[in-house]
Design a protein around this motif. Structure first.
Motif, mmCIF file in Angstrom:
data_model
loop_
_atom_site.group_PDB
_atom_site.id
_atom_site.type_symbol
_atom_site.label_atom_id
_atom_site.label_comp_id
_atom_site.label_asym_id
_atom_site.label_seq_id
_atom_site.Cartn_x
_atom_site.Cartn_y
_atom_site.Cartn_z
ATOM 1 N N ASP A 1 0.904 -1.323 0.257
ATOM 2 C CA ASP A 1 -0.050 0.014 -0.023
ATOM 3 C C ASP A 1 0.885 1.315 -0.071
ATOM 4 N N LYS A 2 0.394 2.132 -0.755
ATOM 5 C CA LYS A 2 0.987 3.499 -1.008
ATOM 6 C C LYS A 2 0.033 4.555 -0.414
ATOM 7 N N LEU A 3 0.110 5.912 -0.544
ATOM 8 C CA LEU A 3 -0.724 6.837 -0.228
ATOM 9 C C LEU A 3 -1.923 6.851 -1.141
ATOM 10 N N LEU A 4 -1.736 7.014 -2.519
ATOM 11 C CA LEU A 4 -2.714 6.958 -3.560
ATOM 12 C C LEU A 4 -2.913 5.834 -4.262
ATOM 13 N N SER A 5 -2.059 4.767 -4.317
ATOM 14 C CA SER A 5 -2.201 3.520 -4.798
ATOM 15 C C SER A 5 -1.814 2.423 -4.077
ATOM 16 N N THR A 6 -2.056 1.313 -4.726
ATOM 17 C CA THR A 6 -1.641 0.004 -4.336
ATOM 18 C C THR A 6 -0.437 -0.687 -5.143
ATOM 19 N N LYS A 7 0.328 -0.920 -4.779
ATOM 20 C CA LYS A 7 1.313 -1.656 -5.890
ATOM 21 C C LYS A 7 1.290 -3.098 -5.893
ATOM 22 N N LEU A 8 1.028 -3.842 -7.059
ATOM 23 C CA LEU A 8 0.790 -5.210 -7.194
ATOM 24 C C LEU A 8 2.287 -5.704 -7.533
ATOM 25 N N ILE A 9 2.878 -6.427 -6.763
ATOM 26 C CA ILE A 9 4.151 -6.915 -7.352
ATOM 27 C C ILE A 9 4.136 -8.802 -7.475
ATOM 28 N N ILE A 10 4.568 -9.024 -8.720
ATOM 29 C CA ILE A 10 4.524 -10.588 -9.191
ATOM 30 C C ILE A 10 5.844 -10.800 -9.280
ATOM 31 N N GLU A 11 6.535 -11.625 -8.413
ATOM 32 C CA GLU A 11 7.895 -12.431 -8.464
ATOM 33 C C GLU A 11 7.466 -13.698 -9.420
ATOM 34 N N THR A 12 8.259 -13.636 -10.505
ATOM 35 C CA THR A 12 8.102 -14.950 -11.236
ATOM 36 C C THR A 12 9.447 -15.673 -11.226
ATOM 37 N N ASN A 13 9.549 -16.883 -11.959
ATOM 38 C CA ASN A 13 10.541 -17.586 -11.955
ATOM 39 C C ASN A 13 11.078 -17.640 -13.785
ATOM 40 N N VAL A 14 10.539 -16.666 -14.429
ATOM 41 C CA VAL A 14 10.853 -16.080 -15.679
ATOM 42 C C VAL A 14 12.322 -15.666 -15.692
ATOM 43 N N ILE A 15 13.467 -16.327 -16.273
ATOM 44 C CA ILE A 15 14.687 -15.672 -16.235
ATOM 45 C C ILE A 15 14.987 -14.760 -17.381
ATOM 46 N N LEU A 16 15.314 -13.313 -17.208
ATOM 47 C CA LEU A 16 15.490 -12.587 -18.382
ATOM 48 C C LEU A 16 17.246 -12.784 -18.827
ATOM 49 N N ILE A 17 17.174 -12.005 -19.898
ATOM 50 C CA ILE A 17 18.804 -12.027 -20.561
ATOM 51 C C ILE A 17 19.779 -11.716 -19.618
ATOM 52 N N ASN A 18 19.576 -10.861 -18.619
ATOM 53 C CA ASN A 18 20.669 -10.572 -17.562
ATOM 54 C C ASN A 18 20.858 -11.547 -16.514
ATOM 55 N N GLN A 19 20.037 -12.701 -16.792
ATOM 56 C CA GLN A 19 20.124 -13.829 -15.656
ATOM 57 C C GLN A 19 19.318 -13.488 -14.363
ATOM 58 N N THR A 20 18.395 -12.474 -14.171
ATOM 59 C CA THR A 20 17.771 -12.205 -13.008
ATOM 60 C C THR A 20 16.088 -12.786 -13.413
ATOM 61 N N ASN A 21 15.502 -12.783 -12.383
ATOM 62 C CA ASN A 21 14.219 -13.078 -12.492
ATOM 63 C C ASN A 21 13.277 -11.880 -12.716
ATOM 64 N N LEU A 22 12.153 -12.030 -13.730
ATOM 65 C CA LEU A 22 11.254 -11.126 -14.128
ATOM 66 C C LEU A 22 10.324 -10.744 -12.870
ATOM 67 N N THR A 23 10.517 -9.502 -12.384
ATOM 68 C CA THR A 23 9.402 -9.068 -11.433
ATOM 69 C C THR A 23 8.395 -8.104 -12.053
ATOM 70 N N LEU A 24 7.365 -8.115 -12.021
ATOM 71 C CA LEU A 24 6.357 -6.966 -12.522
ATOM 72 C C LEU A 24 5.904 -6.213 -11.108
ATOM 73 N N LYS A 25 5.729 -5.103 -11.643
ATOM 74 C CA LYS A 25 5.177 -3.998 -10.603
ATOM 75 C C LYS A 25 4.415 -3.067 -11.345
ATOM 76 N N MET A 26 3.033 -2.895 -10.666
ATOM 77 C CA MET A 26 1.823 -2.424 -11.245
ATOM 78 C C MET A 26 1.484 -1.524 -10.131
#
Length: 134
Positions: A81-106
């Motif tokens: 929770d933020k003041l004017l919004s709620t941040k949805l965070i999705i941690e995945t096991n999808v590996i990106l080119i830089n060898q880190t996991n994809l994390t979505l933040k909305m």
């Protein structure tokens, strides 16, 4: 720019792209991002077995840039929770080119007056807090 969008339009779009899902209207919300002061509307479908997002272009009334994840690609999903919004965070096991996991933040706005967004944001909060044991 209006943030009012028909849930039926999003439903038709997601079913067109993924006819195999059993669409549940209570699992849709709007995420709003701002890039260089330009608001971007993303419609989200969040289910324990499926995540789908698509950008909505309100001026021209069309969707683009759809993206989906299956349950086996999602490690963890939670809200901050933020003041004017709620941040949805999705941690995945999808590996990106830089060898880190994809994390979505909305950002899910708290002050959006689209009725289905507000109702479903409350339901999402309940579901995720129950699943995370908090």
């Amino acid at each position: 720019m209006s943030f009012f969008i028909s849930q039926e339009k999003f439903k038709a779009y997601i079913i067109e792209n993924h006819p195999e899902i059993n669409f549940d209207e209570t699992k849709t919300v709007i995420a709003i991002s701002t890039v260089k002061t330009n608001p971007i509307i993303n419609c989200l479908y969040i289910d324990k077995t499926f995540f789908f997002a698509a950008r909505y272009h309100s001026a021209l009334d069309y969707f683009s840039d759809n993206f989906c994840l299956q349950a086996n690609q999602i490690k963890r999903m939670y809200l901050v929770d933020k003041l004017l919004s709620t941040k949805l965070i999705i941690e995945t096991n999808v590996i990106l080119i830089n060898q880190t996991n994809l994390t979505l933040k909305m950002n899910l706005p708290k002050l959006n007056f689209t009725p289905w967004h507000m109702r479903n944001l409350k339901l999402l909060r309940l579901k995720l807090s129950f699943n995370n044991g908090s």
